[in-house]
Write a protein that holds these residues in place. Structure first.
Motif, short mmCIF file in Angstrom:
data_model
loop_
_atom_site.label_atom_id
_atom_site.label_comp_id
_atom_site.label_asym_id
_atom_site.label_seq_id
_atom_site.Cartn_x
_atom_site.Cartn_y
_atom_site.Cartn_z
N GLU A 232 0.82 -1.21 0.00
CA GLU A 232 0.00 0.00 0.00
C GLU A 232 0.86 1.26 0.00
N ASN A 233 1.98 1.21 0.70
CA ASN A 233 2.72 2.44 0.96
C ASN A 233 4.05 2.55 0.22
N ASN A 234 4.23 1.75 -0.83
CA ASN A 234 5.46 1.82 -1.63
C ASN A 234 6.71 1.69 -0.78
N VAL A 235 6.67 0.81 0.20
CA VAL A 235 7.84 0.61 1.05
C VAL A 235 8.88 -0.18 0.25
N PRO A 236 10.10 0.33 0.15
CA PRO A 236 11.07 -0.34 -0.71
C PRO A 236 11.66 -1.61 -0.11
N VAL A 237 12.13 -2.46 -1.01
CA VAL A 237 12.90 -3.64 -0.61
C VAL A 237 14.36 -3.21 -0.57
N VAL A 238 15.09 -3.58 0.47
CA VAL A 238 16.46 -3.09 0.58
C VAL A 238 17.51 -4.18 0.40
N GLY A 239 17.14 -5.43 0.53
CA GLY A 239 18.10 -6.50 0.32
C GLY A 239 18.78 -6.95 1.60
N LYS A 240 19.42 -8.11 1.50
CA LYS A 240 19.97 -8.76 2.69
C LYS A 240 21.02 -7.90 3.39
N LYS A 241 21.93 -7.36 2.62
CA LYS A 241 23.03 -6.62 3.24
C LYS A 241 22.51 -5.42 4.02
N GLU A 242 21.59 -4.70 3.38
CA GLU A 242 21.04 -3.51 4.05
C GLU A 242 20.27 -3.90 5.30
N VAL A 243 19.55 -5.01 5.26
CA VAL A 243 18.83 -5.43 6.45
C VAL A 243 19.81 -5.74 7.57
N SER A 244 20.92 -6.37 7.20
CA SER A 244 21.90 -6.71 8.24
C SER A 244 22.49 -5.44 8.87
N ARG A 245 22.39 -4.33 8.16
CA ARG A 245 22.84 -3.05 8.72
C ARG A 245 21.69 -2.28 9.36
N HIS A 246 20.62 -2.95 9.67
CA HIS A 246 19.45 -2.35 10.33
C HIS A 246 18.73 -1.35 9.44
N HIS A 247 18.85 -1.50 8.15
CA HIS A 247 18.25 -0.51 7.27
C HIS A 247 16.93 -0.96 6.66
N GLU A 248 16.32 -2.00 7.20
CA GLU A 248 15.04 -2.41 6.63
C GLU A 248 14.05 -1.26 6.75
N MET A 249 13.13 -1.18 5.79
CA MET A 249 12.28 0.01 5.70
C MET A 249 10.83 -0.24 6.15
N THR A 250 10.51 -1.44 6.57
CA THR A 250 9.11 -1.76 6.86
C THR A 250 8.52 -0.81 7.91
N TRP A 251 7.35 -0.31 7.60
CA TRP A 251 6.66 0.62 8.50
C TRP A 251 6.01 -0.11 9.66
N LEU A 252 5.75 -1.38 9.42
CA LEU A 252 5.08 -2.16 10.45
C LEU A 252 5.95 -3.38 10.70
N ARG A 253 6.35 -3.58 11.92
CA ARG A 253 7.09 -4.80 12.23
C ARG A 253 6.28 -5.59 13.23
N ILE A 254 6.54 -6.88 13.28
CA ILE A 254 5.82 -7.69 14.26
C ILE A 254 6.84 -8.18 15.27
N ASP A 255 6.84 -7.56 16.44
CA ASP A 255 7.79 -7.95 17.48
C ASP A 255 7.34 -9.28 18.08
N ARG A 256 8.32 -10.10 18.37
CA ARG A 256 8.02 -11.40 18.97
C ARG A 256 8.58 -11.44 20.38
N TYR A 257 7.75 -11.80 21.33
CA TYR A 257 8.20 -11.90 22.72
C TYR A 257 7.92 -13.29 23.25
N PHE A 258 8.81 -13.74 24.11
CA PHE A 258 8.61 -15.02 24.78
C PHE A 258 8.23 -14.78 26.23
N PHE A 259 7.44 -15.67 26.78
CA PHE A 259 7.20 -15.64 28.22
C PHE A 259 6.85 -17.04 28.68
N GLY A 260 6.91 -17.23 29.97
CA GLY A 260 6.53 -18.52 30.53
C GLY A 260 7.70 -19.48 30.63
N ASP A 261 7.43 -20.73 30.29
CA ASP A 261 8.40 -21.81 30.45
C ASP A 261 9.63 -21.56 29.57
#
Lengths: 472, 1074
Positions: free
Chosen positions: B840-869
């Motif tokens: 919807e928002n023309n968010v660009p793809v940056v590629g593996k290297k850029e992601v590894s440098r924290h440059h991913e552009m996604t406006w929405l991320r899904i954080d994952r948390y653990f709890f319990g056992d």
């Protein structure tokens, strides 16, 4: 004196004309007829009532129907098909005359409605040629006023500085004299003043300020195109269409009410009328043939050409050169094309070719490459529908008196300051004309208006100045 | 009297306890002192600093000096002056010649169609602008998916504009034409002794009838269907029990207790969009007094999306899944009167847990409620036992519907194996690979078949983009993309969907039906209509009772329901026959389970950059697969990956006799000896996004004696290589916030939010612990926890009312106030929202290297948390986007006023004002702002800034291609380099919805305006609306007892509310863990 007097006479005369126009317009039935005509008839019938369009010219139609019952004319207008089916002589004759093209049924019209339309037709037909002025709000600002204030202020300040300097000098001298020091009483020559460091310094400073001011202003102007009026591939006259013929803006620019784009009309929109009007009043075949060549319409057979997309240029040339030539012959009343005629054909053909092709579009067939006049930057989101439909703004508010423009020019600066200014001043009409959206969403404003606590709500009050209303 | 009522100690204590039990990674859990020291001492390990220090980088090694700088400066100034004095270029406005009635430039048009790819199915609406499809939305009229979508369906629009698609028919690698290709193929077909037509599952009645005609015309032809991730054993088991080789319908909405044995029904299994929606219905909390909630058990090896959402997850080795099932079955059978089977043994702890699960299933069933057992194993014995278990529990007729068979899986491993062997032995003359069938890559026979294909056999590919198999073929017959095709689909008996083209074919392609019909010598009347349209219409009118009017209605709706034409009736299952296979247990110490990911699937989606860059929901990795390794905890402080390895380390492994180097990911929830590795990566010759990305795990698959593909294998680790994948993309530790750690000097707890970011480049994990980001409760103490939450919120609110800015409330109460609510219980983490946002928002793809440098552009991320056992933790997925804070910290630090607040409560971002100081991103408490480090969408004037996400030396970067750019949404600005961007709450959709209402002179109804993420969500977890209208759902959710705002105590006044995560634990199993 003479010229002044004649000017005054002219002014009074125009005023009188204007008033008389008003008086005519106050005739209710004619006014109603005008509205109805615009809504129901104007698509096919010419508004000057004298020239034919898709349908016949309506001027004098009452005379043509005089031999029959008035009721027949009503029925004809309401549902022509039924009358044809019933075998009415005038109806069948007309039907045949117009290549069996049917007229839309208007079953919802009452006899009174029809009478008012007829009254309007009559009035239009008998009217002397004059172009009614469509009033539009004046978008311009008083530049001269603000500029002169600026210069007055500079002048005033300079004068003040001069006086102060003079006083300072005198006081200094007085002080020195009192303290018994010798005053530097040598008279100062003009050359010394001009050559003095302080004056040069002041002048340089002034120059830098002035140039800086100019630079910044011209930088702001970069990319702005107020008054831009490029030559278009077709010499389309808004003055003729919107002014004289009074075709509604949104008849052609039909996107304006429902889309962000007002939409440059497709060639087939032109053909709605120009299938019937094949020669222009001003340029004859020179300009209109361009539309035919774009869409593939053969004005000699009144038919669209089959497989036009794949037609070679020679064949296209054959069709339209013949059409241009024929018209020339008809006009001159001669049998064979003379040198002038041949030159005219070549000239017009070259015009067609030049107008319909660009660097990237080499074939004559296909869309007309109009030159875009209003170029908003890509990062501005502008919606015509928002302004035309929701805001109920007249087209002229931004585009100026288009109906008077022979060549269309950009009326407004389309700068952000201009947009913002308008948003500050413009009242949101929806609050007063019963648009449920505003009443429901902005209850507080709605109530305040009802209670008389507010007199109007402007666009900025409902967020019209916020960044992402236009930039996203 | 104190003005500030202090929280009572109990509550405060509880809150702290709770947050200590939430973790994202190991460092925060251990409270590691090194965590803090490392981040402070290694400041220069910042990604950019690293880049600069990199020897290969020429950033610092250039000869640029002051003089050069001045020269360049002078040149640019001069150039700018000249440029400014030039005339503005003439721009054209090109209208239509004849404007189509349906198109108004600037106004979107929606068409109903169906997303079908192999066994993936989703009825959709396609949004088109000026005749080009740009966005996929769910079709609410569908009885199956009810308006939900998946990440895969969302991404299919990008596949249409894949510039690597085949553009013309090809012969021996050369461009050819249809007449030549068809003539030569037809000639060969006539003389062929044996023809194999190989495809994935086909759910289209039209395609099936065309194939039937093809086989009738070519009597030596055989059609073989296979699924790369096979359900063959399940189908065979149902054939043996019901006499029909089809699957039943599963009704997860009817089930109160669900047991999933390696069946990832929320992520990948059969029909995840439908199942996730049904599952979420029973997971919503209505009030804090609620006593009942659907319960989910998962017994699995590698952690799946379903397993991570389960209330209890039992980890078994892949080869022990049969034993686990048998344990449950025998327990149920002994109490409910079935014959028992025998199987290998498990540890006593596992056995006890499984028996408790069996007890719960029985108790539920006896208590008049419904259970459901689903099994994803490709083993006939396990599937038969599952059918029998479901029968004992009385699930047929309640949660399993046999009157409406499902056609979404039809693959046959045995038939595939036979055909592959025939091809290998040279017994086949012509082999046709249809659609995404790519057996060279995605079957265990791949290598042999690739070798055999060098021989005399004629190879034909009917596909639309290159893959490992098609590049070995003699003839390429390019077919239309889904969005260019006419077609139909029948996912369940009687549930028909239509596929209609929304754009003229971009290339010289044809529909597969037309090609096959041509090869069958079918002659079609040529009346100017497209062949596939004529065929579909003919097939439609041949159907019983079908009328023109119904056709038009169905085409408009996209779906139509008829009576089911098939029904399954239960035979019997011979339970004792299963024991031989169940006892056949691997003796390996460690095994690896090969699983399908939510985004890449079996690998057919690997060529889609949106899906490659969508983080895997569970491991949060992009652009790579890996082997998962468990974490070992010494019970006190240290948590360490197996053998001391860390995420991104490359290690040597051998699987099924093959050795290779793979990166590892250390992760909670990985059992000792139960490793996982994703299928679908490591494709060859399949375009830049798919080729050589990750490792092909299909090569490691084996085939069981019974002929079923085995999705696990013994694995041995042969030591580390000592190398790290420096570009390993794992976004879990990017953009973390709310981090706390122990200061090694003072031993005090400190906030390390900003500084810790520098540590992340070192592979270290930032983490959230101590702050109000994630709240969870268990059903049994829900009321208490909900009250605690209210106390906490009151406390936070009390702090927040101490303001020097009066009249704040007045600001947003005049018109709209847009807010969002996210239900953490309904959110399964599937990622559909994330890809919808990208589209919807023309968010660009940056590629593996850029992601590894924290440059991913996604406006929405899904954080994952653990709890319990700790061993097998519970997981919470938290979609995190711009929170549109009313007291936004980003706004008041912007020096140029590029980000400001609107009267509708939105945080506006103005790109053309932004000068890229990134102060806002630094000051954002949620770390949701993204900076365009490079010119990802090639809007820049200077080529050197352009960036190709695939790291190739292509002449044209990815987004510079005019075909790729057709996917851009024209209503959203394409951002240039050097500006910040972030979630806008889909302002373009808000503005459009408002305009519609104004034009129609009516009030806005709830649901008129939604964001892309809310529309895409299959479970309805995201709700968007105007909170000033008290009738809206979002306004009601604001007062939900479980509603809270992230970091509420900081007084940023976020506009996104979250509903507390609630689990439904079985106390008896909890006791075992304690």
């Amino acid at each position: 004196m003479y010229s002044l007097r004649s000017g005054l006479v002219y002014l009074f005369f125009s005023l009188f004309l204007l008033m008389s126009n008003d008086m005519i317009a106050q005739d209710a039935s004619v006014a109603e007829g005008k509205t109805l005509f615009k809504a129901k008839c104007a698509q096919c019938h010419n508004r000057n009532m004298r020239d034919k369009l898709t349908g016949p010219a309506l001027g004098g139609l009452e005379d043509r129907w005089a031999d029959y019952e008035r009721e027949d004319l009503y029925n004809w207008i309401r549902n022509s098909q039924a009358l044809i089916a019933a075998g009415h002589p005038r109806a069948t004759q007309l039907y045949a005359e117009w290549d069996n093209v049917l007229m839309n049924a208007n079953t919802d019209l009452t006899d009174e409605n029809i009478e008012s339309i007829l009254a309007y037709v009559d009035e239009q037909f008998n009217k002397v040629d004059d172009i009614t002025e469509t009033p539009g709000p004046n978008g311009g600002t008083n530049k001269a006023g603000s500029n002169s204030i600026f210069w007055w202020m500079i002048g005033g300040l300079a004068l003040l500085a001069l006086i102060l300097a003079q006083i300072m000098g005198t006081l200094k001298n007085v002080v020195s004299a009192k303290e018994g020091r010798q005053t530097e009483a040598q008279p100062v020559g003009m050359l010394d003043v001009i050559g003095s460091k302080s004056l040069i310094g002041i002048l340089l400073f002034g120059l830098v300020v002035f140039l800086g001011y100019k630079t910044v202003n011209s930088a702001i102007e970069v990319g702005r195109q107020q008054d831009y009026a490029p030559e278009q591939p077709i010499k389309f006259s808004h003055k003729l269409h919107a002014g004289e013929q009074q075709i509604d803006c949104q008849y052609c620019h039909d996107g304006a009410r429902r889309s962000k784009h007002s939409v440059i009309p497709a060639a087939n929109t032109c053909m709605n009328c120009h299938k019937a009007i094949e020669k222009g009043s001003e340029y004859g075949t020179a300009e209109l043939t361009k539309i035919f060549a774009s869409i593939g319409f053969n004005p000699m057979t009144d038919k669209y050409i089959e497989d036009y997309e794949s037609m070679p240029e020679d064949s296209i040339y054959a069709i339209y050169s013949k059409w241009i030539g024929n018209n020339y012959l008809e006009e001159k009343g001669i049998e064979d094309l003379d040198d002038d005629g041949e030159e005219l054909v070549e000239e017009q053909w070259n015009g067609i070719k030049e107008s319909l092709t660009t660097d990237v579009k080499t074939s004559i067939q296909g869309a007309i490459p109009w030159v875009r006049i209003h170029n908003l930057p890509d990062h501005v989101y502008f919606s015509h529908a928002q302004h035309v439909t929701a805001g109920e703004i007249e087209c002229q508010a931004c585009h100026g008196k288009v109906e008077e423009m022979e060549v269309l020019a950009q009326h407004s600066p389309l700068s952000m300051g201009w947009c913002i200014n308008c948003h500050r001043q413009t009242e949101v009409k929806g609050f007063k004309n019963g648009n449920e959206y505003y009443a429901n969403t902005y209850k507080k404003y709605h109530d305040a208006l009802q209670d008389g606590e507010m007199t109007k709500v402007t666009v900025d009050q409902i967020g019209g100045l916020e960044c992402q209303k236009c930039h996203y | 009297m104190s003005k500030m009522p202090l929280l009572n100690m109990k509550n405060q204590h509880n809150m702290q306890d709770k947050s200590k039990n939430v973790w994202v990674g190991k460092a925060d859990l251990a409270g590691d002192t090194e965590f803090v020291s490392k981040e402070s001492s290694k400041f220069f390990d910042l990604p950019v600093a690293q880049e600069i220090a990199d020897e290969n980088s020429n950033l610092l090694s250039t000869d640029t000096n002051r003089r050069d700088f001045l020269k360049l400066m002078g040149f640019s100034l001069g150039a700018a002056t000249i440029a400014a004095s030039c005339d503005t270029p003439v721009r054209h406005a090109i209208p239509y010649v004849t404007k189509p009635d349906a198109i108004v430039p600037g106004v979107p048009t929606y068409y109903a169609s169906t997303f079908v790819r192999g066994g993936d199915y989703c009825p959709i609406l396609v949004k088109t602008r000026e005749g080009r499809p740009i966005k996929i939305e769910g079709n609410k009229l569908s009885n199956v998916t009810k308006g939900g979508t998946s990440a895969r369906a969302q991404a299919c629009v990008l596949d249409l504009y894949d510039s690597t698609r085949y553009r013309d028919p090809m012969k021996m690698g050369e461009k050819s034409d249809w007449d030549t290709v068809n003539k030569e193929i037809k000639a060969k077909l006539r003389s062929a002794r044996s023809i194999k037509l190989i495809s994935n599952t086909i759910i289209s009645p039209l395609t099936k009838s065309v194939i039937a005609d093809f086989i009738a015309a070519n009597s030596n032809a055989e059609h073989v269907m296979y699924d790369a991730i096979s359900s063959a054993a399940m189908l065979d088991a149902h054939e043996s029990a019901f006499g029909m080789r089809v699957l039943p319908s599963y009704k997860f909405d009817e089930a109160d207790v669900i047991l999933s044995l390696d069946a990832d029904f929320l992520g990948t299994w059969i029909s995840p969009v439908e199942f996730a929606a049904d599952y979420a219905k029973g997971r919503k909390i209505k009030s804090k007094d609620q006593k009942e909630l659907k319960r989910l058990y998962a017994v699995e090896s590698a952690m799946s999306l379903t397993g991570s959402n389960a209330d209890h997850r039992v980890i078994v080795k892949p080869s022990e899944s049969g034993a686990a099932l048998a344990t449950i079955y025998n327990r149920v059978a002994s109490k409910m009167g079935g014959s028992s089977t025998s199987a290998g043994s498990l540890t006593s702890k596992q056995t006890t847990k499984l028996e408790k699960i069996a007890d719960d299933l029985m108790a539920t069933s006896r208590g008049g409620k419904n259970t459901l057992v689903v099994n994803g194993a490709n083993s006939l014995a396990e599937q038969l036992l599952t059918i029998e278990l479901n029968r004992l529990l009385g699930n047929f007729g309640t949660t399993i519907d046999t009157s409406r068979p499902c056609y979404l899986r039809q693959g046959d491993d045995k038939a595939l194996g036979k055909a592959m062997t025939q091809i290998e032995n040279g017994g086949v003359d012509v082999v046709i690979f249809m659609d995404d069938a790519n057996p060279v890559y995605d079957t265990p026979w791949g290598a042999q078949v690739a070798e055999a294909m060098k021989g005399d056999v004629m190879k034909i590919a009917l596909t639309n983009r290159p893959n490992d198999t098609s590049t070995l073929c003699d003839y390429i017959c390019p077919i239309h993309h889904l969005l260019e095709s006419w077609g139909d689909a029948e996912a369940y008996s009687g549930e028909l969907s239509l596929i209609q083209p929304v754009i003229e074919p971009l290339f010289n392609t044809r529909s597969r039906e037309e090609i096959l019909a041509g090869w069958s010598n079918k002659t079609m009347a040529d009346d100017g209509d497209r062949a596939d349209f004529v065929m579909l219409q003919n097939a439609w009118s041949a159907g019983e009772g079908n009328t023109r009017k119904m056709w038009e209605q169905s085409l408009h709706d996209g779906v139509t329901t008829k009576a089911s034409s098939q029904s399954m009736s239960m035979g019997s299952v011979n339970v004792s026959s299963t024991s031989r296979e169940l006892q056949n247990r691997s003796t390996a110490d460690a095994e690896v389970k090969f699983y399908e990911t939510v985004n890449i699937g079996s690998g057919v989606y690997a060529s889609n950059p949106w899906l490659q860059e969508m983080p895997d929901p569970i491991y949060r990795t992009v652009w790579s697969n890996f082997v998962t390794i468990p974490l070992a905890w010494d019970g006190k402080r240290t948590i360490e990956g197996m053998n001391g390895w860390e995420t991104g380390d490359i290690v040597n492994v051998s699987v099924n006799g093959q050795t290779m180097e793979v990166p590892v990911v250390d992760q909670f929830g990985v059992g000792v000896g139960a490793h996982g590795m994703a299928l679908g990566y490591g494709r060859q010759n399949s375009g830049p996004a798919a080729s050589d990305v990750g490792i092909n795990a299909y090569k490691l698959l084996s085939v069981s004696d019974a002929g079923y593909i085995q999705y696990y294998a013994p694995i041995t680790f042969d030591g580390a290589t000592g190398r790290k994948d420096e570009e390993f993309g794992i976004v879990q530790y990017h953009h973390t916030y709310g981090i706390k750690g122990n200061d090694p000097e003072t031993n005090e707890t400190i906030n390390v939010d900003e500084r810790s970011i520098s540590a992340i480049a070192d592979g270290y994990q930032g983490a959230l612990t101590d702050r109000s980001v994630l709240f969870y409760a268990d059903l049994k103490n829900l009321k208490e926890e909900a009250e605690d939450l209210q106390h906490f919120r009151e406390h936070a609110d009390h702090l927040n009312v101490q303001t020097i800015y009066e009249g704040h409330e007045e600001l947003y109460n005049k018109g709209h106030k847009w807010e969002m609510s996210v239900d953490l219980n309904s959110c399964t983490g599937c990622g559909a929202c994330q890809v919808a946002c990208v589209a919807e928002n023309n968010v660009p793809v940056v590629g593996k290297k850029e992601v590894s440098r924290h440059h991913e552009m996604t406006w929405l991320r899904i954080d994952r948390y653990f709890f319990g056992d700790m061993e097998s933790p519970n997981t919470a997925y938290q979609p995190m986007m711009c929170q549109h804070c009313d007291n936004a910290p980003c706004e008041n630090v912007c020096p140029v006023g590029a980000t400001q607040h609107s009267s509708e409560g939105l945080n506006h971002m103005t790109y053309n004002r932004c000068i890229g100081t990134r102060y806002c991103a630094n000051n954002c408490p949620f770390k949701v702002r993204r900076f365009n480090w490079l010119d990802y969408t090639t809007a820049d004037l200077f080529g050197s800034n352009e960036h190709d996400p695939f790291g190739t030396d292509a002449d044209q970067p990815y987004y510079a291609d005019n075909i790729t750019r057709m996917v851009l949404n024209p209503d959203v600005t394409v951002r240039s380099r050097g500006v910040i961007e972030k979630c806008s709450f889909c302002i373009q959709k808000i503005q459009y919805g408002k305009l519609q209402a104004k034009a129609e002179r009516r009030a806005i109804k709830d649901g008129d305006i939604t964001t892309a993420c809310a529309t895409a969500c299959p479970t309805g977890a995201i709700v968007f609306g105007d909170i000033n209208n008290k009738e809206t759902e979002v306004a009601k959710l604001e007062n939900h007892p479980l509603n809270y705002y992230v970091l509420e105590e900081t007084n940023v006044r976020a506009a996104v509310g979250y509903l507390m995560k609630v689990t439904n634990k079985n106390e008896k199993i909890n006791e075992l863990d304690a």
